[in-house]
Motif scaffolding. Structure first.
Motif, PDB file in Angstrom:
ATOM      1  N   ARG A  28       0.841  -1.207   0.000  1.00  0.00           N
ATOM      2  CA  ARG A  28       0.000   0.000   0.000  1.00  0.00           C
ATOM      3  C   ARG A  28       0.870   1.250   0.000  1.00  0.00           C
ATOM      4  O   ARG A  28       0.610   2.215  -0.708  1.00  0.00           O
ATOM      5  CB  ARG A  28      -0.937  -0.015   1.215  1.00  0.00           C
ATOM      6  CG  ARG A  28      -1.739   1.239   1.413  1.00  0.00           C
ATOM      7  CD  ARG A  28      -2.670   1.493   0.227  1.00  0.00           C
ATOM      8  NE  ARG A  28      -3.298   2.780   0.316  1.00  0.00           N
ATOM      9  CZ  ARG A  28      -2.861   3.895  -0.283  1.00  0.00           C
ATOM     10  NH1 ARG A  28      -1.776   3.875  -1.026  1.00  0.00           N
ATOM     11  NH2 ARG A  28      -3.507   5.028  -0.141  1.00  0.00           N
ATOM     12  N   VAL A  29       1.932   1.220   0.790  1.00  0.00           N
ATOM     13  CA  VAL A  29       2.826   2.372   0.870  1.00  0.00           C
ATOM     14  C   VAL A  29       3.741   2.439  -0.353  1.00  0.00           C
ATOM     15  O   VAL A  29       3.829   3.467  -1.024  1.00  0.00           O
ATOM     16  CB  VAL A  29       3.670   2.320   2.168  1.00  0.00           C
ATOM     17  CG1 VAL A  29       4.744   3.388   2.165  1.00  0.00           C
ATOM     18  CG2 VAL A  29       2.774   2.458   3.391  1.00  0.00           C
ATOM     19  N   GLU A  30       4.409   1.354  -0.649  1.00  0.00           N
ATOM     20  CA  GLU A  30       5.419   1.353  -1.702  1.00  0.00           C
ATOM     21  C   GLU A  30       4.831   1.585  -3.088  1.00  0.00           C
ATOM     22  O   GLU A  30       5.448   2.232  -3.937  1.00  0.00           O
ATOM     23  CB  GLU A  30       6.191   0.032  -1.676  1.00  0.00           C
ATOM     24  CG  GLU A  30       7.325  -0.070  -2.660  1.00  0.00           C
ATOM     25  CD  GLU A  30       8.471   0.910  -2.421  1.00  0.00           C
ATOM     26  OE1 GLU A  30       9.341   0.996  -3.300  1.00  0.00           O
ATOM     27  OE2 GLU A  30       8.501   1.592  -1.384  1.00  0.00           O
ATOM     28  N   LEU A  31       3.642   1.065  -3.345  1.00  0.00           N
ATOM     29  CA  LEU A  31       3.067   1.162  -4.685  1.00  0.00           C
ATOM     30  C   LEU A  31       2.152   2.368  -4.871  1.00  0.00           C
ATOM     31  O   LEU A  31       1.539   2.531  -5.926  1.00  0.00           O
ATOM     32  CB  LEU A  31       2.327  -0.137  -5.027  1.00  0.00           C
ATOM     33  CG  LEU A  31       3.207  -1.400  -5.016  1.00  0.00           C
ATOM     34  CD1 LEU A  31       2.367  -2.639  -5.278  1.00  0.00           C
ATOM     35  CD2 LEU A  31       4.356  -1.283  -6.000  1.00  0.00           C
ATOM     36  N   PRO A  55      -0.309 -12.562  -6.865  1.00  0.00           N
ATOM     37  CA  PRO A  55       0.533 -12.089  -7.957  1.00  0.00           C
ATOM     38  C   PRO A  55       1.304 -10.832  -7.559  1.00  0.00           C
ATOM     39  O   PRO A  55       0.904 -10.099  -6.652  1.00  0.00           O
ATOM     40  CB  PRO A  55      -0.465 -11.792  -9.068  1.00  0.00           C
ATOM     41  CG  PRO A  55      -1.725 -11.439  -8.363  1.00  0.00           C
ATOM     42  CD  PRO A  55      -1.723 -12.258  -7.091  1.00  0.00           C
ATOM     43  N   LEU A  56       2.392 -10.599  -8.277  1.00  0.00           N
ATOM     44  CA  LEU A  56       3.223  -9.419  -8.060  1.00  0.00           C
ATOM     45  C   LEU A  56       2.755  -8.293  -8.970  1.00  0.00           C
ATOM     46  O   LEU A  56       2.202  -8.545 -10.038  1.00  0.00           O
ATOM     47  CB  LEU A  56       4.686  -9.726  -8.389  1.00  0.00           C
ATOM     48  CG  LEU A  56       5.365 -10.845  -7.614  1.00  0.00           C
ATOM     49  CD1 LEU A  56       6.784 -11.055  -8.147  1.00  0.00           C
ATOM     50  CD2 LEU A  56       5.382 -10.555  -6.131  1.00  0.00           C
ATOM     51  N   SER A  57       3.012  -7.076  -8.554  1.00  0.00           N
ATOM     52  CA  SER A  57       2.786  -5.944  -9.453  1.00  0.00           C
ATOM     53  C   SER A  57       3.979  -5.862 -10.400  1.00  0.00           C
ATOM     54  O   SER A  57       5.000  -6.524 -10.191  1.00  0.00           O
ATOM     55  CB  SER A  57       2.643  -4.642  -8.657  1.00  0.00           C
ATOM     56  OG  SER A  57       3.923  -4.193  -8.235  1.00  0.00           O
ATOM     57  N   GLN A  58       3.886  -5.014 -11.413  1.00  0.00           N
ATOM     58  CA  GLN A  58       4.979  -4.896 -12.379  1.00  0.00           C
ATOM     59  C   GLN A  58       6.241  -4.314 -11.751  1.00  0.00           C
ATOM     60  O   GLN A  58       7.334  -4.470 -12.282  1.00  0.00           O
ATOM     61  CB  GLN A  58       4.560  -4.044 -13.573  1.00  0.00           C
ATOM     62  CG  GLN A  58       4.338  -2.583 -13.235  1.00  0.00           C
ATOM     63  CD  GLN A  58       3.936  -1.779 -14.448  1.00  0.00           C
ATOM     64  OE1 GLN A  58       3.498  -2.333 -15.449  1.00  0.00           O
ATOM     65  NE2 GLN A  58       4.086  -0.476 -14.372  1.00  0.00           N
ATOM     66  N   PRO A 111       6.865 -15.912 -10.792  1.00  0.00           N
ATOM     67  CA  PRO A 111       7.955 -14.996 -11.141  1.00  0.00           C
ATOM     68  C   PRO A 111       8.929 -14.784  -9.988  1.00  0.00           C
ATOM     69  O   PRO A 111       8.843 -13.816  -9.239  1.00  0.00           O
ATOM     70  CB  PRO A 111       7.210 -13.703 -11.486  1.00  0.00           C
ATOM     71  CG  PRO A 111       5.961 -13.760 -10.670  1.00  0.00           C
ATOM     72  CD  PRO A 111       5.591 -15.215 -10.586  1.00  0.00           C
ATOM     73  N   VAL A 112       9.868 -15.706  -9.841  1.00  0.00           N
ATOM     74  CA  VAL A 112      10.886 -15.596  -8.812  1.00  0.00           C
ATOM     75  C   VAL A 112      12.267 -15.709  -9.465  1.00  0.00           C
ATOM     76  O   VAL A 112      12.429 -16.405 -10.463  1.00  0.00           O
ATOM     77  CB  VAL A 112      10.754 -16.661  -7.706  1.00  0.00           C
ATOM     78  CG1 VAL A 112       9.427 -16.540  -6.980  1.00  0.00           C
ATOM     79  CG2 VAL A 112      10.924 -18.060  -8.241  1.00  0.00           C
ATOM     80  N   THR A 113      13.212 -15.011  -8.902  1.00  0.00           N
ATOM     81  CA  THR A 113      14.608 -15.178  -9.286  1.00  0.00           C
ATOM     82  C   THR A 113      15.225 -16.069  -8.231  1.00  0.00           C
ATOM     83  O   THR A 113      15.292 -15.688  -7.050  1.00  0.00           O
ATOM     84  CB  THR A 113      15.328 -13.810  -9.353  1.00  0.00           C
ATOM     85  OG1 THR A 113      14.681 -12.996 -10.326  1.00  0.00           O
ATOM     86  CG2 THR A 113      16.783 -13.992  -9.719  1.00  0.00           C
ATOM     87  N   LEU A 114      15.630 -17.258  -8.624  1.00  0.00           N
ATOM     88  CA  LEU A 114      16.132 -18.248  -7.687  1.00  0.00           C
ATOM     89  C   LEU A 114      17.630 -18.025  -7.466  1.00  0.00           C
ATOM     90  O   LEU A 114      18.417 -18.050  -8.415  1.00  0.00           O
ATOM     91  CB  LEU A 114      15.868 -19.652  -8.226  1.00  0.00           C
ATOM     92  CG  LEU A 114      16.149 -20.815  -7.325  1.00  0.00           C
ATOM     93  CD1 LEU A 114      15.313 -20.726  -6.038  1.00  0.00           C
ATOM     94  CD2 LEU A 114      15.839 -22.127  -8.038  1.00  0.00           C
TER      95      LEU A 114
END
Length: 122
Positions: A28-31, A55-58, A111-114
């Motif tokens: 809420r704050v960051e976006l 899900p993640l935001s862009q 969508p993760v960077t492992l």
């Protein structure tokens, strides 16, 4: 992140729901559009439920630090026998559940960077 709120009392139910609410508050704050252009925020969390994170935001990214399972298990078993006051130490079967839960995120195509490197102490 939430231990200071509940310790030194006994473990409480609802911790995973509370983590979900923390994720919502950070988003809420960051976006908020008024914060566009500010440096990115890095949030470090452990044992997060998939439904709370995706899900993640862009503008979001998940870096998943997950060494090979044998290395991770050896590190877990080699930990010093410490846990937060008022909480119970995590058992190996609980920890393995969380390892498998997070390991399947990549297999599911989330969508993760492992990041698979082993952590070394110190």
């Amino acid at each position: 992140m939430l231990h200071p709120l509940v310790d030194p009392t006994k473990p409480r139910q609802g911790m995973m729901q509370a983590k979900s609410l923390v994720i919502q508050a950070i988003r809420r704050v960051e976006l908020d559009p008024a914060n566009d252009g500010l440096p990115p925020l890095v949030v470090i969390m452990a044992m997060v439920e998939e439904k709370s994170l995706f899900p993640l935001s862009q503008d979001e990214e998940v870096l998943l630090l997950l060494p090979p399972k044998d290395v991770w298990e050896r590190q877990f078993l080699g930990r010093l026998p410490f846990h937060m006051p008022g909480s119970r130490p995590m058992r190996l079967d609980d920890a393995l559940h969380w390892y498998e839960e997070h390991a399947r995120w990549k297999a599911l195509g989330l969508p993760v960077t492992l990041l698979t490197g082993a952590l070394s102490p110190g």
